[in-house]
Scaffold this motif. Structure first.
Motif, PDB file in Angstrom:
ATOM      1  N   ALA A  34       0.839  -1.208   0.000  1.00 27.27           N
ATOM      2  CA  ALA A  34       0.000   0.000   0.000  1.00 27.27           C
ATOM      3  C   ALA A  34       0.872   1.256   0.000  1.00 27.27           C
ATOM      4  O   ALA A  34       0.577   2.235  -0.697  1.00 27.27           O
ATOM      5  CB  ALA A  34      -0.922  -0.009   1.217  1.00 27.27           C
ATOM      6  N   ALA A  69       0.933   4.013  -3.042  1.00 25.47           N
ATOM      7  CA  ALA A  69       0.555   5.405  -2.774  1.00 25.47           C
ATOM      8  C   ALA A  69       1.593   6.367  -3.351  1.00 25.47           C
ATOM      9  O   ALA A  69       1.246   7.413  -3.905  1.00 25.47           O
ATOM     10  CB  ALA A  69       0.385   5.626  -1.271  1.00 25.47           C
ATOM     11  N   ALA A 123      -9.272  -3.475  -3.867  1.00 25.20           N
ATOM     12  CA  ALA A 123      -9.250  -2.763  -2.586  1.00 25.20           C
ATOM     13  C   ALA A 123      -8.131  -1.718  -2.562  1.00 25.20           C
ATOM     14  O   ALA A 123      -8.327  -0.581  -2.113  1.00 25.20           O
ATOM     15  CB  ALA A 123      -9.087  -3.754  -1.432  1.00 25.20           C
ATOM     16  N   HIS A 124      -6.959  -2.088  -3.063  1.00 27.87           N
ATOM     17  CA  HIS A 124      -5.859  -1.111  -3.098  1.00 27.87           C
ATOM     18  C   HIS A 124      -6.205   0.048  -4.030  1.00 27.87           C
ATOM     19  O   HIS A 124      -5.908   1.210  -3.729  1.00 27.87           O
ATOM     20  CB  HIS A 124      -4.557  -1.796  -3.547  1.00 27.87           C
ATOM     21  CG  HIS A 124      -3.903  -2.579  -2.444  1.00 27.87           C
ATOM     22  ND1 HIS A 124      -3.170  -1.981  -1.441  1.00 27.87           N
ATOM     23  CD2 HIS A 124      -3.878  -3.908  -2.174  1.00 27.87           C
ATOM     24  CE1 HIS A 124      -2.709  -2.903  -0.604  1.00 27.87           C
ATOM     25  NE2 HIS A 124      -3.137  -4.086  -1.026  1.00 27.87           N
ATOM     26  N   ARG A 170      -8.875   2.522  -2.608  1.00 30.75           N
ATOM     27  CA  ARG A 170      -8.312   3.383  -1.575  1.00 30.75           C
ATOM     28  C   ARG A 170      -7.558   4.572  -2.188  1.00 30.75           C
ATOM     29  O   ARG A 170      -7.551   5.668  -1.651  1.00 30.75           O
ATOM     30  CB  ARG A 170      -7.366   2.551  -0.722  1.00 30.75           C
ATOM     31  CG  ARG A 170      -6.905   3.228   0.528  1.00 30.75           C
ATOM     32  CD  ARG A 170      -6.035   2.310   1.315  1.00 30.75           C
ATOM     33  NE  ARG A 170      -6.813   1.394   2.135  1.00 30.75           N
ATOM     34  CZ  ARG A 170      -6.431   1.006   3.345  1.00 30.75           C
ATOM     35  NH1 ARG A 170      -5.295   1.446   3.836  1.00 30.75           N
ATOM     36  NH2 ARG A 170      -7.148   0.174   4.041  1.00 30.75           N
ATOM     37  N   LEU A 171      -6.948   4.328  -3.352  1.00 33.14           N
ATOM     38  CA  LEU A 171      -6.104   5.369  -3.937  1.00 33.14           C
ATOM     39  C   LEU A 171      -6.878   6.378  -4.783  1.00 33.14           C
ATOM     40  O   LEU A 171      -6.566   7.560  -4.780  1.00 33.14           O
ATOM     41  CB  LEU A 171      -4.987   4.727  -4.765  1.00 33.14           C
ATOM     42  CG  LEU A 171      -3.927   4.060  -3.885  1.00 33.14           C
ATOM     43  CD1 LEU A 171      -2.998   3.198  -4.717  1.00 33.14           C
ATOM     44  CD2 LEU A 171      -3.131   5.111  -3.120  1.00 33.14           C
TER      45      LEU A 171
END
Ligand code: PSV
Ligand code: MN
Length: 392
Positions: free
Chosen positions: A160, A164, A200-201, A204-205
């Motif tokens: 993660a 990011a 999911a990753h 989130r971004l």
């Protein structure tokens, strides 16, 4: 029945990207059979990709793999591609081939190795800036061979963190496409094993993080079209790495092993607005090939693959959507299934031949390529030097 003119217009607009590595020598861990005329440089791979576009008219871009396609001047390489009649597509990163990556790249317990991997990913974005490439493809070979080998959750945190940073480096018109794979080279657990993890990753971004579906990266029997439908509904299907498989990640020609599956996938793409509705709710799904031609000739193998995607797309486009919806809402199980099967069982080759003639192309791209003399030319010209290969 869908309108023939509209179907042809949609097919004419389709863009299928070929991978630079498909033109190089490849094989299995048992043997790589070298072929004649194989490119020695990224420029020669681009020349071959341009032939696929020349004869199909729908393959205007070529994906690069860094460092396999490393050059000093990427802007010059992009100009070279433009002169050859194609453009540079997705940049595929490679954080799996150095000795340092034995225990992983961005998930590695060693911060030094993680920093090295991240540098490479950022370098790939620099390359995108120079080539004008819209997409960065991220595939991580990270994973574990043995239970207890490393902390699964800590590895997700490291992943993660790296994602990011890469996300933050992307400009407004760039995306990254996160690729999942349930096994290989790690056999116990991979760090991005499935679409759910990738999704999911990406959620989130934000919108510049998208999932890429490599059709060879699922357990046997997985319903890939469900994944496609779900991701499109969520606006998270960034693209495909198309290929086909009988057993593992075989990287065979798309549509060869299971043309019906490819049709079902394309049906969901059309249904979900991932294709063919430019200007409306087109989700910008990239159609890329990720294949190796170990025993068949490479350029005709790519042409055939492009044609297979086109055929599946044509069948998906001719599905009678109104009749299908009507049967579905009426609970007419057999009727709904029949509508879909009618489209699948339609021979769309005459339609595609007609389209190619309208585009000023030969209706038979493989035959036209063979007649062109290109292979005879490269087999004598490309003697000496280091033939490109998977990993070189
Ligand atoms: C991994 O198996 C993969 O599908 C990734 O897309 C890589 O970039 C590619 O193969 C290399 O051939
Ligand atoms: Mn892939």
């Amino acid at each position: 029945m869908a309108d023939r003119t509209k179907v042809k217009a949609a097919l004419r607009a389709q863009q299928i990207e070929t991978p630079s590595w498909a033109y190089g020598n490849s094989g299995t861990r048992f043997k790589v059979f070298a072929q004649e005329g194989v490119p020695r440089t990224p420029q020669e791979k681009i020349d071959d990709a341009a032939q696929v576009h020349r004869f199909t008219g729908v393959a205007p871009s070529v994906a690069l793999h860094i460092p396999w396609d490393k050059v000093d001047d990427y802007a010059a390489l992009a100009a070279y591609a433009r002169d050859a009649g194609v453009r540079i597509g997705a940049i595929n990163s490679n954080v799996f081939q150095d000795d340092d990556y034995k225990l992983g790249s961005v998930c590695n317990p060693d911060p030094g190795v993680r920093a090295k991997a991240l540098d490479h990913l950022l370098e790939c974005v620099d390359i995108m800036d120079a080539t004008g490439s819209p997409d960065l493809k991220l595939w991580f070979a990270d994973g574990l061979n043995y239970p207890g080998q490393d902390d699964i959750r800590a590895r997700q945190d490291r992943l993660a963190e790296a994602l990011a940073v890469v996300y933050g480096r992307l400009s407004a018109d760039q995306r990254f496409l996160l690729e999942y794979k349930f096994f290989e080279p790690a056999f116990y657990a991979t760090d991005v094993p499935d679409w759910g993890t990738a999704y999911a990753h990406c959620v989130r971004l934000g919108p510049k993080a998208q999932v890429v579906v490599d059709t060879g990266h699922h357990a046997p029997g997985t319903n890939i079209e469900f994944i496609v439908a779900f991701l499109l509904r969520e606006g998270k299907l960034g693209g495909f790495d198309f290929n086909s498989r009988f057993y593992a990640d075989d990287d065979l020609m798309v549509g060869a092993a299971d043309p019906f599956q490819l049709f079902r996938i394309m049906h969901e793409v059309v249904r979900g607005g991932g294709y063919g509705r430019a200007g409306t709710d087109d989700a910008g799904t990239a159609f890329m090939l990720d294949q190796c031609h170990n025993i068949e000739p490479k350029i005709p193998g790519q042409i055939r693959s492009v044609m297979n995607v086109q055929e599946a797309t044509a069948k998906a486009l001719i599905v009678d959507a109104d009749a299908l919806a009507e049967a579905q809402l009426a609970g007419d199980v057999l009727g709904a299934n029949a509508v879909l099967m009618d489209a699948y069982n339609t021979d769309v080759r005459p339609l595609l031949a007609e389209l190619r003639e309208e585009m000023g192309l030969d209706p038979d791209p493989v035959a036209a390529y063979r007649r062109s003399g290109y292979f005879e030319k490269i087999r004598v010209e490309r003697v000496g030097g280091q033939a490109a290969g998977w990993g070189a």
